[in-house]
Design an enzyme around this catalytic site. Structure first.
Site, short mmCIF file in Angstrom:
data_model
loop_
_atom_site.label_atom_id
_atom_site.label_comp_id
_atom_site.label_asym_id
_atom_site.label_seq_id
_atom_site.Cartn_x
_atom_site.Cartn_y
_atom_site.Cartn_z
N ASP A 202 32.92 59.76 55.96
CA ASP A 202 33.54 59.60 57.27
C ASP A 202 34.71 60.58 57.40
O ASP A 202 35.84 60.18 57.68
CB ASP A 202 34.02 58.15 57.45
N ASN A 207 41.16 60.84 58.67
CA ASN A 207 41.03 60.59 57.23
C ASN A 207 41.38 61.81 56.38
O ASN A 207 41.04 61.86 55.20
CB ASN A 207 39.61 60.13 56.90
N ASP A 219 40.89 56.99 52.75
CA ASP A 219 39.96 55.99 53.27
C ASP A 219 38.50 56.30 52.93
O ASP A 219 37.73 56.79 53.75
CB ASP A 219 40.12 55.83 54.79
#
Length: 329
Positions: A202, A207, A219
């Protein structure tokens, strides 16, 4: 489900503090809730003025084994010198902790800001840190985390949306028509299993944090087995051809400081974009019983959102019917 009955409603500040202090920390102040929806995440500081990010995992989403693989991957990356925040471990080496029915972990806070994807130096630096991560990720597979499967994930997302009751009859028919056309186009883009490695999963701007030309990845909640391009394609945001090729060149040049990038994976950019579109809407409807979601995403209840979503999927169907644009040069 209302605020009082959702499991996360029990995470009052005093309970967060008690959970962290049960590990031997002392927190002189209250926790500050950070912008997170899938889990609940808080910034705290201890009596030595160190800042920590405490993540309480959403109940029943991941197994303990899956969360532990996230933590172990982060520890492996940190040991290899990759810029990540590995979770704090107690004297027994435990990183996944339990308190009053919740599972949580404590991470050192990494300061910084999101990168600017128009800046070639930032793109190179992001490619470099992702390449360093993948060099470690390619060493061995995950045993418990998911393996990216276009067909299975698209089917799961579509079934979730259609079962949710959010679409009216016209929208339901249109959604079924476009997703039924998309599925075979996506399945046709299936890749060999040898392309899969441990990835972040992701890599959006929120992030990746840093300053100047040094960035870290945070994360890893969605880490999984997938092709390398899964962590690169969201950096390629430009619409104009020349700028798009500049972004790609800088990212790949940085990436290849650590490992080769197989250009054949660029054919997966639009299929992966399509998958993300489908899964995002499915995620929103699946989490609607969490009171944080109606507050943060009120437009989901607007019929116009679903009309726009269906149009985006139709545009992706047309893109997938053409040759992959990233292979234009």
């Amino acid at each position: 489900m209302n605020d009082a009955t959702h499991p996360f409603a029990r995470l009052a500040p005093a309970r967060v503090v008690a959970a962290v202090e049960s590990l031997g920390f002392w927190l002189p102040g209250e926790p500050f809730a950070l912008n997170s929806y899938e889990n609940r995440v808080y910034l705290v500081h201890d009596d030595e003025r160190r800042r920590w990010v405490v993540k309480f995992y959403r109940p029943a989403r991941w197994s303990d084994a899956q969360i532990q693989e996230e933590h172990d991957f982060l520890a492996e990356l940190e040991a290899a010198g990759v810029a990540v925040a590995a979770p704090w471990r107690d004297a027994a080496g435990v990183s996944l902790h339990h308190a009053e029915g919740f599972r949580f972990a404590v991470f050192p806070q990494l300061p910084g800001q999101a990168p600017e994807l128009e800046d070639p130096a930032h793109l190179f630096a992001l490619g470099e840190v992702i390449g360093a991560m993948h060099a470690v990720g390619a060493r061995r597979p995950f045993a418990h985390r998911r393996v990216m499967d276009l067909d299975a994930m698209v089917a799961e997302a579509c079934e979730g949306v259609l079962a949710s009751g959010w679409l009216d009859r016209r929208q339901r028919l249109a959604y079924q028509r476009v997703t039924e056309a998309l599925r075979p186009a996506l399945v046709a883009q299936a890749w060999p299993s040898t392309w899969n490695l441990r990835v972040h999963g992701d890599c959006h701007l929120g992030n990746m944090l840093g300053r100047d030309e040094h960035f870290a990845l945070v994360d890893f909640d969605d880490c999984l087995m997938a092709p390398a391009v899964q962590d690169l394609w969201m950096l390629l945001t430009a619409q104009e051809e020349g700028e798009r090729q500049m972004q790609l060149s800088e990212v790949v040049e940085g990436y290849e400081q650590h490992r080769d990038f197989d250009r054949r994976e660029l054919a997966l950019v639009e299929p992966l974009r399509t998958l993300r579109l489908l899964r995002h809407s499915a995620w929103l409807v699946a989490r609607w019983d969490d009171p944080a979601f109606p507050r943060a995403f009120p437009w989901l209840a607007d019929a116009g959102y679903w009309d726009t979503h269906i149009r985006e999927l139709e545009q992706q169907r047309q893109v997938l019917s053409r040759a992959p644009r990233w292979l234009a040069r």
